[in-house]
Design an enzyme around this catalytic site. Structure first.
Site, short mmCIF file in Angstrom:
data_model
loop_
_atom_site.label_atom_id
_atom_site.label_comp_id
_atom_site.label_asym_id
_atom_site.label_seq_id
_atom_site.Cartn_x
_atom_site.Cartn_y
_atom_site.Cartn_z
N GLY A 153 7.64 0.73 -3.02
CA GLY A 153 6.40 0.32 -3.69
C GLY A 153 6.37 -1.20 -3.68
O GLY A 153 7.37 -1.85 -4.05
N ASP A 166 -0.20 -2.43 0.10
CA ASP A 166 1.01 -3.21 0.36
C ASP A 166 0.67 -4.64 0.75
O ASP A 166 1.48 -5.55 0.59
CB ASP A 166 1.84 -2.55 1.45
CG ASP A 166 2.62 -1.40 0.86
OD1 ASP A 166 2.01 -0.34 0.62
OD2 ASP A 166 3.82 -1.58 0.58
N ASN A 189 -1.93 0.20 3.46
CA ASN A 189 -1.30 1.06 2.46
C ASN A 189 -0.64 2.23 3.19
O ASN A 189 -0.72 2.34 4.43
CB ASN A 189 -2.33 1.54 1.43
CG ASN A 189 -1.66 2.24 0.25
OD1 ASN A 189 -0.72 1.69 -0.34
ND2 ASN A 189 -2.09 3.43 -0.09
O1 MRU Z 1 6.78 3.09 1.75
P1 MRU Z 1 6.51 2.92 0.28
O2 MRU Z 1 6.82 4.11 -0.55
O3 MRU Z 1 7.14 1.65 -0.25
O4 MRU Z 1 4.93 2.72 0.23
C1 MRU Z 1 4.31 2.45 -0.98
C2 MRU Z 1 2.84 2.39 -0.90
O5 MRU Z 1 2.25 2.51 0.15
C3 MRU Z 1 2.12 2.06 -2.17
O6 MRU Z 1 0.84 2.63 -2.17
C4 MRU Z 1 1.98 0.54 -2.32
O7 MRU Z 1 3.20 -0.09 -2.12
C5 MRU Z 1 1.46 0.18 -3.65
S1 MRU Z 1 2.60 0.57 -4.93
C6 MRU Z 1 1.92 0.08 -6.39
#
Ligand code: MRU
Length: 344
Positions: free
Chosen positions: A58, A239, A249
């Protein structure tokens, strides 16, 4: 299931990361929902490993973890630029990571000549400030976003954008949580989110903790739900958001945006301003992380694909700004055309 008293707490809020006495307590998200394992991490290489392998994930959560990682590097007498590079190299898409590392480097440079104790105090205070600002931003985001929802709202979301993905409370998930606290949330549809199943494992876990009514759906069910008139809005995290509003995202978000447009349903991106990257003009400039083929061929270690099969595994996609009804940050809701500025 983890008992409430075992949750890591920062500023009275459940958080996946706590710095304490020369180490980080990190809730290992690869073990959830089966087990709540809190790792004790005391060196930078382990912080980098935890981010890379998604024990913490995240965008805001990895930024905060890296900030505390810089404090650990300082405590071990490591060269700060090397520490910054090691942490920066872990995951390329989330701009919160680079943003938090740069903020910590600025603090280091400002206090470098001071006595060791003062320098350490300044670095730890900055990391904790990054952490507490994120929680505060999320709580503001929650109330801004919830105001956009009708009574008896039915929404769909993807990945995990909750307390686990942030300093605490959550972004897109924070909106759902705030709407639930206001009695407005009829149903959350959580996409399971292949291949790492952040929706099935983590969002479902948080929805249960918060008592929010939900159904887990396979990622491919989103169109059918919309076609049946069962979705009022889509809320997704980000992201990295480029200056023109193009938003990276979790893989599958772009498809949700296209489906939403086809069905005339509002599609919102929800993120703190630390996720805005004003130096990236548009989505073409966003580096998309590609992860191991094994995550697709053998999800969570269980092999489904035949021997010899190959996979393509981008972790994120980019939703073009023109498909985004609004971008919700702690400063309010912005609508197209977007001309976004980042967090100072
Ligand atoms: O690969 P991840 O689990 O780190 O991806 C996370 C996401 O895509 C979330 O939607 C993004 O980081 C926002 S978290 C508040």
């Amino acid at each position: 299931m983890m008992k409430k008293r075992d949750f890591p707490i920062f500023n009275d809020v459940f958080t996946p990361i706590v710095y304490r006495d020369g180490g980080i307590d990190l809730l290992d998200q690869t073990r959830l929902p089966g087990r709540a394992v809190v790792l004790r991490i005391t060196d930078v290489d382990k912080v980098a490993e935890a981010i890379k392998t998604m024990r913490v994930r995240g965008a805001p959560a990895i930024g905060i973890t890296a900030a505390y990682g810089m404090v650990l590097g300082l405590e071990r007498g490591e060269e700060m630029n090397r520490v910054a590079e090691a942490l920066r190299a872990t995951r390329p898409t989330a701009v919160n990571l680079t943003w938090a590392i740069e903020r910590m480097l600025d603090t280091f440079r400002k206090h470098e000549g001071e006595p060791a104790g003062d320098l350490h105090a300044a670095m730890l205070a900055e990391a904790r400030l990054i952490h507490s600002e994120d929680i505060e931003a999320n709580q503001n985001i929650g109330s801004v976003g919830a105001a956009l929802l009708p009574d008896s709202a039915r929404v769909i979301t993807i990945c995990n954008t909750g307390a686990l993905a942030t300093g605490g409370y959550g972004t897109a998930y924070g909106v759902l949580r705030a709407a639930h606290e206001q009695g407005k949330m009829e149903m959350v549809y959580a996409c399971e989110t292949r291949p790492r199943l952040q929706g099935a494992r983590l969002t479902a876990w948080e929805l249960l903790q918060n008592g929010i009514p939900f159904r887990l759906v396979v990622d491919g069910a989103a169109g059918a739900l919309m076609a049946r008139g069962r979705i009022d809005a889509v809320f997704a995290g980000a992201d990295r958001i480029a200056a023109n509003g193009d938003s990276a995202n979790k893989i599958g978000t772009y498809q949700l945006a296209i489906l939403a447009r086809h069905h005339g349903i509002p599609f919102y991106i929800v993120a703190p301003t630390s996720t805005i990257d004003p130096d990236t003009a548009d989505g073409k400039g966003i580096t998309i992380e590609e992860r191991s083929e094994d995550e697709v061929l053998a999800p969570l270690g269980v092999r489904f694909a035949p021997d010899g099969a190959r996979a393509w595994n981008p972790a994120f996609d980019v939703t073009p700004a023109e498909l985004i009804t609004g971008i919700i940050t702690e400063r309010g809701v912005q609508h197209p055309p977007y001309h976004l500025v980042g967090k100072e």
